[in-house]
Design an enzyme around this catalytic site. Structure first.
Site, PDB file in Angstrom:
ATOM      1  N   HIS A  17       8.052  12.540  -6.000  1.00 21.63           N
ATOM      2  CA  HIS A  17       8.055  13.955  -5.782  1.00 21.63           C
ATOM      3  C   HIS A  17       6.819  14.425  -6.391  1.00 21.63           C
ATOM      4  CE1 HIS A  17      12.807  13.617  -5.718  1.00 21.63           C
ATOM      5  NE2 HIS A  17      12.245  13.937  -4.612  1.00 21.63           N
ATOM      6  N   LYS A  41      27.516  20.254  -3.000  1.00 19.58           N
ATOM      7  CA  LYS A  41      27.144  19.019  -3.706  1.00 19.58           C
ATOM      8  C   LYS A  41      27.470  19.108  -5.303  1.00 19.58           C
ATOM      9  CE  LYS A  41      22.993  16.979  -1.370  1.00 19.58           C
ATOM     10  NZ  LYS A  41      21.830  16.304  -1.452  1.00 19.58           N
ATOM     11  N   ARG A  90       9.477   8.418   3.136  1.00 13.34           N
ATOM     12  CA  ARG A  90       9.171   7.356   2.254  1.00 13.34           C
ATOM     13  C   ARG A  90       9.163   5.876   3.411  1.00 13.34           C
ATOM     14  NH1 ARG A  90      13.935   8.452  -1.520  1.00 13.34           N
ATOM     15  NH2 ARG A  90      14.705   9.025   0.541  1.00 13.34           N
ATOM     16  N   SER A 128      16.076   9.729  -5.970  1.00 10.94           N
ATOM     17  CA  SER A 128      16.655  10.349  -7.161  1.00 10.94           C
ATOM     18  C   SER A 128      18.338   9.643  -7.126  1.00 10.94           C
ATOM     19  CB  SER A 128      17.006  11.707  -6.829  1.00 10.94           C
ATOM     20  OG  SER A 128      15.997  12.446  -6.740  1.00 10.94           O
TER      21      SER A 128
END
Ligand code: PNS
Length: 160
Positions: A17, A41, A90, A128
């Site tokens: 990031h 979440k 990615r 992450s």
């Protein structure tokens, strides 16, 4: 003023990031990191903790700012004065989700452009989720996360 929004969960922010943010900050006058407040979440770090870490990482950089938002991303982009949204891409595995989200956001708000940036190759496998798993099992990745994140993860998981 050219302003871009870089939204995400950033739980926690990684060097992937950071790489994208530093490069985006050369293309725009201001880049705003926007952390989603997502009640569905169960994050490792609170939104406030994530904001503090990001502020510390970019304390010398005046054109990188950080905020949090809830609701629709395109609504927040308009509210914050950004007509560009940046997302990192990615690998092919990211593509389908990002493609759907980009087209849906475009449907909601055709005036907002979504720009994809690839991380540098050394961060192309980084997430992450994996970072959290590795620290939770006693590992460390100081080359892949910024020092404040490494410290916070060590405090969370290694301080018994
Ligand atoms: O880092 P993440 O978890 O991949 O980020 C996802 C994020 C925050 C960009 C996405 O969940 C989002 O935009 N949420 C806000 C709600 C919204 O606008 N949903 C419609 C997307 S088409």
């Amino acid at each position: 003023m050219k302003k871009a929004l870089y939204p995400g969960s950033f739980d926690p922010i990684t060097n992937g990031h950071v790489d994208i943010l530093e490069r985006a900050a050369k293309l725009f006058d201001v880049v705003e990191v926007a952390i989603l407040k997502n009640p569905s979440k169960d994050p490792l770090f609170t939104v406030e903790e994530r904001i503090e870490m990001i502020k510390e990482i970019f304390k010398g950089k005046r054109n990188i700012i950080v905020s949090s938002f809830s609701g629709l991303l395109v609504d927040y982009a308009k509210k914050s004065g950004s007509n560009v949204i940046i997302r990192g891409l990615r690998a092919i595995s990211d593509f389908e989700y990002e493609f759907q989200m980009a087209l849906m956001n475009f449907k909601l708000s055709p005036e907002i452009e979504i720009i994809f940036m690839m991380p540098r190759v050394e961060y192309s496998f980084l997430s992450s989720k994996l970072v959290k798993e590795i620290y939770s099992l006693g590992g460390r990745l100081p080359d892949l996360v910024p020092p404040p994140v490494d410290r916070a993860l060590v405090n969370k998981f290694h301080d018994f």
